[in-house]
Design a protein around this motif. Structure first.
Motif, PDB file in Angstrom:
ATOM      1  N   ALA A  93     -50.593  -3.029 -56.607  1.00  0.00           N
ATOM      2  CA  ALA A  93     -51.937  -3.566 -56.823  1.00  0.00           C
ATOM      3  C   ALA A  93     -52.963  -2.575 -56.311  1.00  0.00           C
ATOM      4  CB  ALA A  93     -52.087  -4.891 -56.085  1.00  0.00           C
ATOM      5  N   ALA A  94     -54.187  -2.732 -56.801  1.00  0.00           N
ATOM      6  CA  ALA A  94     -55.281  -1.910 -56.291  1.00  0.00           C
ATOM      7  C   ALA A  94     -55.495  -2.260 -54.825  1.00  0.00           C
ATOM      8  CB  ALA A  94     -56.552  -2.185 -57.079  1.00  0.00           C
ATOM      9  N   PRO A  95     -55.960  -1.314 -54.028  1.00  0.00           N
ATOM     10  CA  PRO A  95     -56.246  -1.620 -52.625  1.00  0.00           C
ATOM     11  C   PRO A  95     -57.298  -2.730 -52.522  1.00  0.00           C
ATOM     12  CG  PRO A  95     -56.294   0.746 -53.015  1.00  0.00           C
ATOM     13  CD  PRO A  95     -56.201   0.086 -54.350  1.00  0.00           C
ATOM     14  N   THR A  96     -57.137  -3.566 -51.535  1.00  0.00           N
ATOM     15  CA  THR A  96     -58.100  -4.643 -51.315  1.00  0.00           C
ATOM     16  C   THR A  96     -59.398  -4.071 -50.749  1.00  0.00           C
ATOM     17  OG1 THR A  96     -57.371  -5.012 -49.050  1.00  0.00           O
ATOM     18  CG2 THR A  96     -56.226  -6.268 -50.810  1.00  0.00           C
ATOM     19  N   SER A 132     -39.278   9.712 -72.352  1.00  0.00           N
ATOM     20  CA  SER A 132     -40.490   8.879 -72.353  1.00  0.00           C
ATOM     21  C   SER A 132     -40.515   8.046 -71.086  1.00  0.00           C
ATOM     22  CB  SER A 132     -40.501   7.944 -73.560  1.00  0.00           C
ATOM     23  OG  SER A 132     -40.530   8.676 -74.755  1.00  0.00           O
ATOM     24  N   LEU A 133     -41.624   8.117 -70.368  1.00  0.00           N
ATOM     25  CA  LEU A 133     -41.813   7.287 -69.184  1.00  0.00           C
ATOM     26  C   LEU A 133     -42.631   6.076 -69.582  1.00  0.00           C
ATOM     27  CD1 LEU A 133     -42.683   9.954 -66.471  1.00  0.00           C
ATOM     28  CD2 LEU A 133     -40.514   8.789 -66.823  1.00  0.00           C
ATOM     29  N   LYS A 134     -42.167   4.901 -69.185  1.00  0.00           N
ATOM     30  CA  LYS A 134     -42.876   3.672 -69.510  1.00  0.00           C
ATOM     31  C   LYS A 134     -43.083   2.870 -68.236  1.00  0.00           C
ATOM     32  CE  LYS A 134     -40.946   3.301 -74.135  1.00  0.00           C
ATOM     33  NZ  LYS A 134     -40.189   2.469 -75.061  1.00  0.00           N
ATOM     34  N   MET A 135     -44.136   2.086 -68.251  1.00  0.00           N
ATOM     35  CA  MET A 135     -44.445   1.209 -67.132  1.00  0.00           C
ATOM     36  C   MET A 135     -43.339   0.166 -66.999  1.00  0.00           C
ATOM     37  SD  MET A 135     -46.734   0.436 -64.813  1.00  0.00           S
ATOM     38  CE  MET A 135     -48.467   0.541 -65.171  1.00  0.00           C
ATOM     39  N   ASP A 136     -42.972  -0.138 -65.783  1.00  0.00           N
ATOM     40  CA  ASP A 136     -42.006  -1.208 -65.529  1.00  0.00           C
ATOM     41  C   ASP A 136     -42.595  -2.494 -66.123  1.00  0.00           C
ATOM     42  OD1 ASP A 136     -40.505  -3.312 -64.415  1.00  0.00           O
ATOM     43  OD2 ASP A 136     -40.210  -2.244 -62.531  1.00  0.00           O
ATOM     44  N   PRO A 137     -41.903  -3.146 -67.022  1.00  0.00           N
ATOM     45  CA  PRO A 137     -42.472  -4.334 -67.680  1.00  0.00           C
ATOM     46  C   PRO A 137     -42.717  -5.494 -66.714  1.00  0.00           C
ATOM     47  CG  PRO A 137     -40.180  -4.023 -68.326  1.00  0.00           C
ATOM     48  CD  PRO A 137     -40.573  -2.828 -67.509  1.00  0.00           C
ATOM     49  N   ARG A 138     -42.112  -5.468 -65.548  1.00  0.00           N
ATOM     50  CA  ARG A 138     -42.337  -6.527 -64.568  1.00  0.00           C
ATOM     51  C   ARG A 138     -43.665  -6.367 -63.847  1.00  0.00           C
ATOM     52  NH1 ARG A 138     -37.142  -5.323 -61.218  1.00  0.00           N
ATOM     53  NH2 ARG A 138     -38.020  -3.295 -61.709  1.00  0.00           N
ATOM     54  N   LYS A 151     -47.501  -6.109 -63.693  1.00  0.00           N
ATOM     55  CA  LYS A 151     -48.625  -6.549 -64.526  1.00  0.00           C
ATOM     56  C   LYS A 151     -49.943  -5.895 -64.118  1.00  0.00           C
ATOM     57  CE  LYS A 151     -45.800  -9.223 -66.661  1.00  0.00           C
ATOM     58  NZ  LYS A 151     -45.049  -8.604 -67.720  1.00  0.00           N
ATOM     59  N   THR A 152     -49.887  -5.017 -63.133  1.00  0.00           N
ATOM     60  CA  THR A 152     -51.083  -4.322 -62.662  1.00  0.00           C
ATOM     61  C   THR A 152     -51.515  -3.283 -63.678  1.00  0.00           C
ATOM     62  OG1 THR A 152     -50.251  -4.610 -60.416  1.00  0.00           O
ATOM     63  CG2 THR A 152     -52.035  -3.042 -60.692  1.00  0.00           C
ATOM     64  N   THR A 153     -52.822  -3.123 -63.842  1.00  0.00           N
ATOM     65  CA  THR A 153     -53.322  -2.140 -64.804  1.00  0.00           C
ATOM     66  C   THR A 153     -53.086  -0.726 -64.282  1.00  0.00           C
ATOM     67  OG1 THR A 153     -55.536  -1.997 -63.853  1.00  0.00           O
ATOM     68  CG2 THR A 153     -55.155  -3.730 -65.515  1.00  0.00           C
ATOM     69  N   LEU A 154     -53.070   0.220 -65.189  1.00  0.00           N
ATOM     70  CA  LEU A 154     -52.909   1.622 -64.822  1.00  0.00           C
ATOM     71  C   LEU A 154     -54.065   2.068 -63.920  1.00  0.00           C
ATOM     72  CD1 LEU A 154     -51.301   4.208 -65.053  1.00  0.00           C
ATOM     73  CD2 LEU A 154     -52.517   4.728 -67.171  1.00  0.00           C
ATOM     74  N   ALA A 155     -55.259   1.569 -64.180  1.00  0.00           N
ATOM     75  CA  ALA A 155     -56.427   1.932 -63.355  1.00  0.00           C
ATOM     76  C   ALA A 155     -56.225   1.464 -61.905  1.00  0.00           C
ATOM     77  CB  ALA A 155     -57.692   1.322 -63.938  1.00  0.00           C
ATOM     78  N   ASP A 156     -55.705   0.245 -61.722  1.00  0.00           N
ATOM     79  CA  ASP A 156     -55.475  -0.261 -60.371  1.00  0.00           C
ATOM     80  C   ASP A 156     -54.347   0.494 -59.674  1.00  0.00           C
ATOM     81  OD1 ASP A 156     -57.535  -2.051 -60.522  1.00  0.00           O
ATOM     82  OD2 ASP A 156     -56.267  -3.809 -60.859  1.00  0.00           O
ATOM     83  N   LEU A 157     -53.307   0.838 -60.426  1.00  0.00           N
ATOM     84  CA  LEU A 157     -52.219   1.631 -59.838  1.00  0.00           C
ATOM     85  C   LEU A 157     -52.710   3.023 -59.452  1.00  0.00           C
ATOM     86  CD1 LEU A 157     -49.177   0.636 -62.089  1.00  0.00           C
ATOM     87  CD2 LEU A 157     -49.620  -0.034 -59.708  1.00  0.00           C
ATOM     88  N   THR A 158     -53.618   3.562 -60.239  1.00  0.00           N
ATOM     89  CA  THR A 158     -54.196   4.872 -59.910  1.00  0.00           C
ATOM     90  C   THR A 158     -55.010   4.786 -58.622  1.00  0.00           C
ATOM     91  OG1 THR A 158     -54.224   5.506 -62.234  1.00  0.00           O
ATOM     92  CG2 THR A 158     -55.683   6.727 -60.769  1.00  0.00           C
ATOM     93  N   LYS A 159     -55.770   3.704 -58.461  1.00  0.00           N
ATOM     94  CA  LYS A 159     -56.533   3.506 -57.215  1.00  0.00           C
ATOM     95  C   LYS A 159     -55.583   3.431 -56.018  1.00  0.00           C
ATOM     96  CE  LYS A 159     -60.333   1.008 -59.392  1.00  0.00           C
ATOM     97  NZ  LYS A 159     -60.937  -0.327 -59.595  1.00  0.00           N
TER      98      LYS A 159
END
Length: 189
Positions: A128-131, A12-18, A20-28
């Motif tokens: 973070a999502a790109p600025t 199981s792959l899980k997001m690093d709990p440290r 706080k960026t959303t999956l949508a922003d990480l995808t961007k």
């Protein structure tokens, strides 16, 4: 798998709990980083082709004698066009960083490589999502890259074959785009 025995276990792959960026922003961020990588690869390939061609033209020019003035001018003209696309090689001194400062308003493959590297560092510097600035720079750099690569493709597909035809007529070896001796639209000779 060892011999004929295969062992499996779910993972199981899980997001690093440290983070706080959303999956949508990480995808961007991931999508932009992949786009940057694609542009860097295209610039790097064209830059390598251009550098190889420039070195061959420089060597050819040194071998030509005064009786080959017309061909010498053709070499100078083509090499000048190549340099205007790839950029001149930075002068390295013991105290230099090796980073090219492009001439004001001049876009070359060398200056684009620097811009793409800077943008990559900026986008990859945080989870973070790109600025908005990064997105604007990406669009601007992509347009500049597309325009410059179109000019490079035109040189390769039109001017290089004509130049190689001139070389062939006087019995000189063809110039090529890569270190393997393959020229645009010409078989290896």
């Amino acid at each position: 798998t060892v011999g004929e025995k295969t062992l499996t276990q779910p993972l199981s792959l899980k997001m690093d709990p440290r983070v706080k960026t959303t999956l949508a922003d990480l995808t961007k961020q991931f999508d932009m980083a992949r786009g940057i990588g694609k542009e860097q690869a295209a610039v790097r390939k064209a830059q390598q082709e251009g550098t190889n061609l420039h070195h061959q033209l420089k060597a050819l020019h040194e071998k030509l004698d005064a009786r080959q003035e017309v061909l010498s001018k053709q070499v100078e003209t083509l090499d000048s066009k190549v340099i205007s696309i790839i950029g001149s090689e930075p002068v390295r001194t013991p105290d230099s960083s090796g980073v090219e400062e492009p001439a004001f308003g001049q876009t070359t493959l060398r200056s684009l490589a620097t811009l793409w590297s800077e943008l990559e560092r900026s986008v990859e510097s945080a989870d973070a999502a790109p600025t908005l600035d990064a997105a604007t720079a990406f669009a601007k750099d992509r347009a500049s890259t597309s325009k410059l690569l179109a000019g490079w493709e035109e040189l390769k597909s039109k001017e290089l074959p004509r130049f190689n035809e001139s070389l062939g007529k006087v019995g000189l070896p063809l110039v090529s785009l890569d270190h393997n001796g393959r020229a645009a639209n010409h078989p290896r000779r």
